[in-house]
Design a protein around this motif. Structure first.
Motif, mmCIF file in Angstrom:
data_model
loop_
_atom_site.group_PDB
_atom_site.id
_atom_site.type_symbol
_atom_site.label_atom_id
_atom_site.label_comp_id
_atom_site.label_asym_id
_atom_site.label_seq_id
_atom_site.Cartn_x
_atom_site.Cartn_y
_atom_site.Cartn_z
ATOM 1 N N THR A 1 -11.655 -3.222 9.798
ATOM 2 C CA THR A 1 -10.444 -2.626 10.371
ATOM 3 C C THR A 1 -9.275 -3.591 10.286
ATOM 4 O O THR A 1 -8.169 -3.208 9.889
ATOM 5 C CB THR A 1 -10.690 -2.199 11.832
ATOM 6 O OG1 THR A 1 -11.758 -1.238 11.849
ATOM 7 C CG2 THR A 1 -9.453 -1.588 12.446
ATOM 8 N N ALA A 2 -9.506 -4.841 10.639
ATOM 9 C CA ALA A 2 -8.435 -5.836 10.570
ATOM 10 C C ALA A 2 -7.939 -6.008 9.138
ATOM 11 O O ALA A 2 -6.727 -6.030 8.883
ATOM 12 C CB ALA A 2 -8.924 -7.181 11.129
ATOM 13 N N GLY A 3 -8.852 -6.093 8.181
ATOM 14 C CA GLY A 3 -8.460 -6.229 6.783
ATOM 15 C C GLY A 3 -7.691 -5.022 6.277
ATOM 16 O O GLY A 3 -6.673 -5.163 5.578
ATOM 17 N N ARG A 4 -8.132 -3.822 6.638
ATOM 18 C CA ARG A 4 -7.464 -2.594 6.224
ATOM 19 C C ARG A 4 -6.057 -2.519 6.796
ATOM 20 O O ARG A 4 -5.096 -2.191 6.090
ATOM 21 C CB ARG A 4 -8.299 -1.384 6.657
ATOM 22 C CG ARG A 4 -7.730 -0.044 6.282
ATOM 23 C CD ARG A 4 -8.666 1.110 6.638
ATOM 24 N NE ARG A 4 -9.339 0.987 7.907
ATOM 25 C CZ ARG A 4 -8.786 1.245 9.093
ATOM 26 N NH1 ARG A 4 -7.519 1.622 9.183
ATOM 27 N NH2 ARG A 4 -9.477 1.116 10.207
ATOM 28 N N ALA B 1 0.652 3.280 3.542
ATOM 29 C CA ALA B 1 0.337 2.336 4.619
ATOM 30 C C ALA B 1 -0.051 3.067 5.892
ATOM 31 O O ALA B 1 -1.013 2.681 6.571
ATOM 32 C CB ALA B 1 1.531 1.419 4.870
ATOM 33 N N VAL B 2 0.667 4.124 6.210
ATOM 34 C CA VAL B 2 0.339 4.914 7.413
ATOM 35 C C VAL B 2 -1.063 5.513 7.281
ATOM 36 O O VAL B 2 -1.847 5.495 8.233
ATOM 37 C CB VAL B 2 1.409 6.005 7.659
ATOM 38 C CG1 VAL B 2 0.956 6.996 8.714
ATOM 39 C CG2 VAL B 2 2.738 5.357 8.054
ATOM 40 N N LEU B 3 -1.393 6.015 6.096
ATOM 41 C CA LEU B 3 -2.731 6.569 5.882
ATOM 42 C C LEU B 3 -3.810 5.497 6.006
ATOM 43 O O LEU B 3 -4.875 5.745 6.584
ATOM 44 C CB LEU B 3 -2.821 7.264 4.529
ATOM 45 C CG LEU B 3 -2.074 8.585 4.415
ATOM 46 C CD1 LEU B 3 -2.053 9.077 2.970
ATOM 47 C CD2 LEU B 3 -2.689 9.643 5.324
ATOM 48 N N LEU B 4 -3.546 4.293 5.489
ATOM 49 C CA LEU B 4 -4.531 3.213 5.634
ATOM 50 C C LEU B 4 -4.713 2.816 7.096
ATOM 51 O O LEU B 4 -5.838 2.619 7.551
ATOM 52 C CB LEU B 4 -4.117 1.980 4.825
ATOM 53 C CG LEU B 4 -4.328 2.014 3.317
ATOM 54 C CD1 LEU B 4 -3.961 0.667 2.707
ATOM 55 C CD2 LEU B 4 -5.744 2.400 2.949
ATOM 56 N N ILE B 5 -3.615 2.706 7.811
ATOM 57 C CA ILE B 5 -3.712 2.353 9.232
ATOM 58 C C ILE B 5 -4.521 3.404 9.989
ATOM 59 O O ILE B 5 -5.357 3.076 10.832
ATOM 60 C CB ILE B 5 -2.311 2.165 9.850
ATOM 61 C CG1 ILE B 5 -1.665 0.899 9.285
ATOM 62 C CG2 ILE B 5 -2.384 2.100 11.382
ATOM 63 C CD1 ILE B 5 -0.187 0.752 9.582
ATOM 64 N N ALA B 6 -4.294 4.667 9.664
ATOM 65 C CA ALA B 6 -5.015 5.770 10.318
ATOM 66 C C ALA B 6 -6.429 5.948 9.758
ATOM 67 O O ALA B 6 -7.184 6.781 10.258
ATOM 68 C CB ALA B 6 -4.229 7.065 10.148
ATOM 69 N N ASN B 7 -6.784 5.178 8.733
ATOM 70 C CA ASN B 7 -8.100 5.260 8.089
ATOM 71 C C ASN B 7 -8.363 6.665 7.532
ATOM 72 O O ASN B 7 -9.439 7.214 7.676
ATOM 73 C CB ASN B 7 -9.211 4.828 9.040
ATOM 74 C CG ASN B 7 -10.468 4.407 8.302
ATOM 75 O OD1 ASN B 7 -10.431 4.078 7.114
ATOM 76 N ND2 ASN B 7 -11.588 4.422 8.989
ATOM 77 N N ARG B 8 -7.356 7.218 6.888
ATOM 78 C CA ARG B 8 -7.440 8.552 6.287
ATOM 79 C C ARG B 8 -7.332 8.421 4.776
ATOM 80 O O ARG B 8 -6.431 7.746 4.288
ATOM 81 C CB ARG B 8 -6.319 9.460 6.803
ATOM 82 C CG ARG B 8 -6.243 9.607 8.317
ATOM 83 C CD ARG B 8 -7.343 10.421 8.874
ATOM 84 N NE ARG B 8 -7.282 11.725 8.229
ATOM 85 C CZ ARG B 8 -8.186 12.671 8.377
ATOM 86 N NH1 ARG B 8 -9.212 12.461 9.143
ATOM 87 N NH2 ARG B 8 -8.060 13.808 7.755
ATOM 88 N N PHE B 9 -8.232 9.064 4.050
ATOM 89 C CA PHE B 9 -8.222 9.050 2.578
ATOM 90 C C PHE B 9 -8.181 7.614 2.041
ATOM 91 O O PHE B 9 -7.574 7.334 1.006
ATOM 92 C CB PHE B 9 -7.054 9.867 2.023
ATOM 93 C CG PHE B 9 -6.928 11.234 2.625
ATOM 94 C CD1 PHE B 9 -7.832 12.226 2.298
ATOM 95 C CD2 PHE B 9 -5.925 11.518 3.539
ATOM 96 C CE1 PHE B 9 -7.733 13.494 2.860
ATOM 97 C CE2 PHE B 9 -5.815 12.781 4.105
ATOM 98 C CZ PHE B 9 -6.729 13.772 3.761
ATOM 99 N N THR B 10 -8.843 6.730 2.744
ATOM 100 C CA THR B 10 -8.720 5.297 2.482
ATOM 101 C C THR B 10 -9.083 4.927 1.053
ATOM 102 O O THR B 10 -8.372 4.159 0.409
ATOM 103 C CB THR B 10 -9.569 4.498 3.485
ATOM 104 O OG1 THR B 10 -9.114 4.829 4.798
ATOM 105 C CG2 THR B 10 -9.452 3.006 3.266
#
Length: 131
Positions: free
Chosen positions: A7-10, A58-67
């Motif tokens: 999570t921290a890395g993402r 970036a917003v999608l990565l933070i939300a862990n969506r479609f990562t």
């Protein structure tokens, strides 16, 4: 611990794109000049697309969506930016060293995005899944 590290890395990778994405709009003229210095066509259009894409991704990565797919798309963007804007082979001296440093740094970001994508890819899409 594994989840915390992932999570921290993402999120840190996401911030690497969120802040520059925002700055593309805040410092529009400076970015246009940089792109024009590198003879990029359609600089205003490409800058707007890149900034919006970086923010959205970036917003999608933070939300862990479609990562996994977002990380792959960002990896592609990093390659395009690296070859287009960090063309150290066209410079001499300090400017060459600076561009080479950015180029190599971006290869590290590219590698991190590939790892994130591979780790986040759904099991049904992984080539070597166990039956």
């Amino acid at each position: 611990m594994n989840t915390l590290l992932l999570t921290a890395g993402r999120v840190l990778l996401a911030l690497y794109f969120l802040i520059p994405g925002i700055m593309k709009f805040v410092s529009w003229d400076m970015h246009i000049q940089l792109m024009e210095k590198h003879d990029m066509p359609f600089a205003p259009v490409l800058l707007g697309i890149a900034g919006a894409f970086q923010i959205g991704a970036a917003v999608l990565l933070i939300a862990n969506r479609f990562t996994w797919i977002v990380a792959l798309l960002l990896a592609g963007l990093v390659l395009v930016i690296n070859v287009s804007l960090h063309d150290f082979w066209n410079y001499l001296g300090l400017e060459k060293a600076h561009e080479m440093q950015n180029f190599i740094k971006n290869l590290g970001i590219f590698a991190g995005l590939l790892v994130l994508s591979g780790h986040s890819m759904p099991e049904c899409l992984k080539a070597n899944r166990k039956k």
